[in-house]
Write a protein that holds these residues in place. Sequence first.
Motif, PDB file in Angstrom:
ATOM      1  N   VAL A   1     -15.638   1.218 -16.785  1.00  0.00           N
ATOM      2  CA  VAL A   1     -15.969   1.674 -15.441  1.00  0.00           C
ATOM      3  C   VAL A   1     -14.801   1.364 -14.518  1.00  0.00           C
ATOM      4  CG1 VAL A   1     -17.576   1.451 -13.502  1.00  0.00           C
ATOM      5  CG2 VAL A   1     -18.419   1.255 -15.854  1.00  0.00           C
ATOM      6  N   VAL A   2     -14.110   2.417 -14.080  1.00  0.00           N
ATOM      7  CA  VAL A   2     -12.964   2.255 -13.186  1.00  0.00           C
ATOM      8  C   VAL A   2     -13.463   2.293 -11.747  1.00  0.00           C
ATOM      9  CG1 VAL A   2     -10.794   3.283 -12.423  1.00  0.00           C
ATOM     10  CG2 VAL A   2     -11.400   3.306 -14.841  1.00  0.00           C
ATOM     11  N   ASN A   3     -13.006   1.346 -10.944  1.00  0.00           N
ATOM     12  CA  ASN A   3     -13.390   1.259  -9.536  1.00  0.00           C
ATOM     13  C   ASN A   3     -12.156   1.488  -8.671  1.00  0.00           C
ATOM     14  OD1 ASN A   3     -16.254   0.058  -9.856  1.00  0.00           O
ATOM     15  ND2 ASN A   3     -14.973  -1.224 -11.128  1.00  0.00           N
ATOM     16  N   TYR A   4     -12.365   2.122  -7.540  1.00  0.00           N
ATOM     17  CA  TYR A   4     -11.260   2.376  -6.619  1.00  0.00           C
ATOM     18  C   TYR A   4     -11.367   1.421  -5.438  1.00  0.00           C
ATOM     19  CZ  TYR A   4     -10.582   6.501  -9.420  1.00  0.00           C
ATOM     20  OH  TYR A   4     -10.356   7.333 -10.480  1.00  0.00           O
ATOM     21  N   TYR A   5     -10.243   0.825  -5.059  1.00  0.00           N
ATOM     22  CA  TYR A   5     -10.227  -0.055  -3.900  1.00  0.00           C
ATOM     23  C   TYR A   5     -10.483   0.765  -2.643  1.00  0.00           C
ATOM     24  CZ  TYR A   5      -8.300  -3.888  -6.668  1.00  0.00           C
ATOM     25  OH  TYR A   5      -8.109  -4.888  -7.582  1.00  0.00           O
ATOM     26  N   LYS A   6     -11.263   0.202  -1.734  1.00  0.00           N
ATOM     27  CA  LYS A   6     -11.552   0.902  -0.488  1.00  0.00           C
ATOM     28  C   LYS A   6     -10.533   0.544   0.590  1.00  0.00           C
ATOM     29  CE  LYS A   6     -16.451   1.374  -1.392  1.00  0.00           C
ATOM     30  NZ  LYS A   6     -16.450   2.524  -2.140  1.00  0.00           N
ATOM     31  N   LYS A   7     -10.122  -0.713   0.681  1.00  0.00           N
ATOM     32  CA  LYS A   7      -9.153  -1.124   1.703  1.00  0.00           C
ATOM     33  C   LYS A   7      -8.083  -2.040   1.119  1.00  0.00           C
ATOM     34  CE  LYS A   7     -12.176  -0.633   5.675  1.00  0.00           C
ATOM     35  NZ  LYS A   7     -12.762  -1.263   6.828  1.00  0.00           N
ATOM     36  N   THR A   8      -8.458  -3.267   0.795  1.00  0.00           N
ATOM     37  CA  THR A   8      -7.473  -4.251   0.353  1.00  0.00           C
ATOM     38  C   THR A   8      -7.472  -4.390  -1.165  1.00  0.00           C
ATOM     39  OG1 THR A   8      -9.088  -6.022   0.634  1.00  0.00           O
ATOM     40  CG2 THR A   8      -7.625  -5.600   2.483  1.00  0.00           C
ATOM     41  N   TYR A   9      -6.314  -4.746  -1.708  1.00  0.00           N
ATOM     42  CA  TYR A   9      -6.183  -4.992  -3.149  1.00  0.00           C
ATOM     43  C   TYR A   9      -6.471  -6.465  -3.405  1.00  0.00           C
ATOM     44  CZ  TYR A   9      -3.747  -0.474  -3.365  1.00  0.00           C
ATOM     45  OH  TYR A   9      -3.408   0.850  -3.293  1.00  0.00           O
ATOM     46  N   TRP A  10      -7.549  -6.749  -4.117  1.00  0.00           N
ATOM     47  CA  TRP A  10      -7.981  -8.120  -4.365  1.00  0.00           C
ATOM     48  C   TRP A  10      -8.300  -8.315  -5.839  1.00  0.00           C
ATOM     49  CZ3 TRP A  10     -12.693  -8.147  -6.629  1.00  0.00           C
ATOM     50  CH2 TRP A  10     -13.514  -7.031  -6.431  1.00  0.00           C
TER      51      TRP A  10
ATOM     52  N   TYR B   1       0.802  -1.222   0.000  1.00  0.00           N
ATOM     53  CA  TYR B   1       0.000   0.000   0.000  1.00  0.00           C
ATOM     54  C   TYR B   1       0.839   1.278   0.000  1.00  0.00           C
ATOM     55  CZ  TYR B   1      -3.511  -3.455   0.901  1.00  0.00           C
ATOM     56  OH  TYR B   1      -4.317  -4.559   0.788  1.00  0.00           O
ATOM     57  N   THR B   2       2.160   1.142  -0.069  1.00  0.00           N
ATOM     58  CA  THR B   2       3.009   2.331  -0.080  1.00  0.00           C
ATOM     59  C   THR B   2       3.707   2.542  -1.423  1.00  0.00           C
ATOM     60  OG1 THR B   2       4.842   1.063   0.878  1.00  0.00           O
ATOM     61  CG2 THR B   2       3.411   2.265   2.407  1.00  0.00           C
ATOM     62  N   ALA B   3       3.964   1.486  -2.173  1.00  0.00           N
ATOM     63  CA  ALA B   3       4.691   1.604  -3.444  1.00  0.00           C
ATOM     64  C   ALA B   3       3.774   1.630  -4.654  1.00  0.00           C
ATOM     65  CB  ALA B   3       5.694   0.464  -3.597  1.00  0.00           C
ATOM     66  N   VAL B   4       2.495   1.327  -4.469  1.00  0.00           N
ATOM     67  CA  VAL B   4       1.564   1.282  -5.605  1.00  0.00           C
ATOM     68  C   VAL B   4       0.245   1.955  -5.259  1.00  0.00           C
ATOM     69  CG1 VAL B   4       2.533  -0.901  -6.438  1.00  0.00           C
ATOM     70  CG2 VAL B   4       0.510  -0.938  -5.023  1.00  0.00           C
ATOM     71  N   LYS B   5      -0.431   2.393  -6.295  1.00  0.00           N
ATOM     72  CA  LYS B   5      -1.824   2.832  -6.229  1.00  0.00           C
ATOM     73  C   LYS B   5      -2.575   1.951  -7.210  1.00  0.00           C
ATOM     74  CE  LYS B   5      -1.188   6.258  -3.435  1.00  0.00           C
ATOM     75  NZ  LYS B   5      -1.442   6.069  -2.058  1.00  0.00           N
ATOM     76  N   ALA B   6      -3.746   1.468  -6.816  1.00  0.00           N
ATOM     77  CA  ALA B   6      -4.449   0.502  -7.651  1.00  0.00           C
ATOM     78  C   ALA B   6      -5.904   0.893  -7.891  1.00  0.00           C
ATOM     79  CB  ALA B   6      -4.390  -0.886  -7.010  1.00  0.00           C
ATOM     80  N   THR B   7      -6.385   0.543  -9.071  1.00  0.00           N
ATOM     81  CA  THR B   7      -7.803   0.596  -9.408  1.00  0.00           C
ATOM     82  C   THR B   7      -8.134  -0.749 -10.041  1.00  0.00           C
ATOM     83  OG1 THR B   7      -7.377   1.521 -11.595  1.00  0.00           O
ATOM     84  CG2 THR B   7      -7.829   3.092  -9.814  1.00  0.00           C
TER      85      THR B   7
END
Length: 174
Positions: free
Chosen positions: A77-86, A62-68
């Motif tokens: 339709v792009v979605n943003y993760y709320k907590k965990t990357y799954w 959660y510090t080296a990447v940003k994910a959608t």
Amino acid sequence: MKIYVLALFLFFLPIIAIFSDSEPIHHNPWELIIYRPENSKSMNEVRCYLKIEDENGKDVTYTAVKATYEWVSIPDVVNYYKKTYWLAGGVAMHLNIKPGKYKFSVYTPPEKQYPYPSKNRNQWESNIFEYDTNNPTKVIFVRPTANDNGFYTGGWYIDYKAPPYYKFTKPLMQ
């Protein structure tokens, strides 16, 4: 059908760039797509969670990447993760990565393995995929593992090569 549309789009994208007056299209080495193709309905519902470590083994998920993420069936339709990357079956994760070398893996904890019942559940783990932004891969694929009879064995496999497709993605036979 969805993968064929995606493949056609990726095939014609360089041709479109040749005939346009804009700059040539090139891959940004700090962008990576992790795609988990569809499997059976029940396996699609089992999520796997991303873990990223730096060269020193420090968790930098959660510090080296940003994910959608986006569902391949509705790619606009792009979605943003709320907590965990799954990832679930049919989901593509888009990562913006800080420059460096990383080790990617995915896992599924025992309490998240529903609907696969087991008395002795262990955490499902994947292999480790090494990624370097100086020598980037554009897309990596995640698929479940299975035994010789085709039954899921409770694990994941990450590779830069697309898995074979039938009606669904064929799991990796171990």
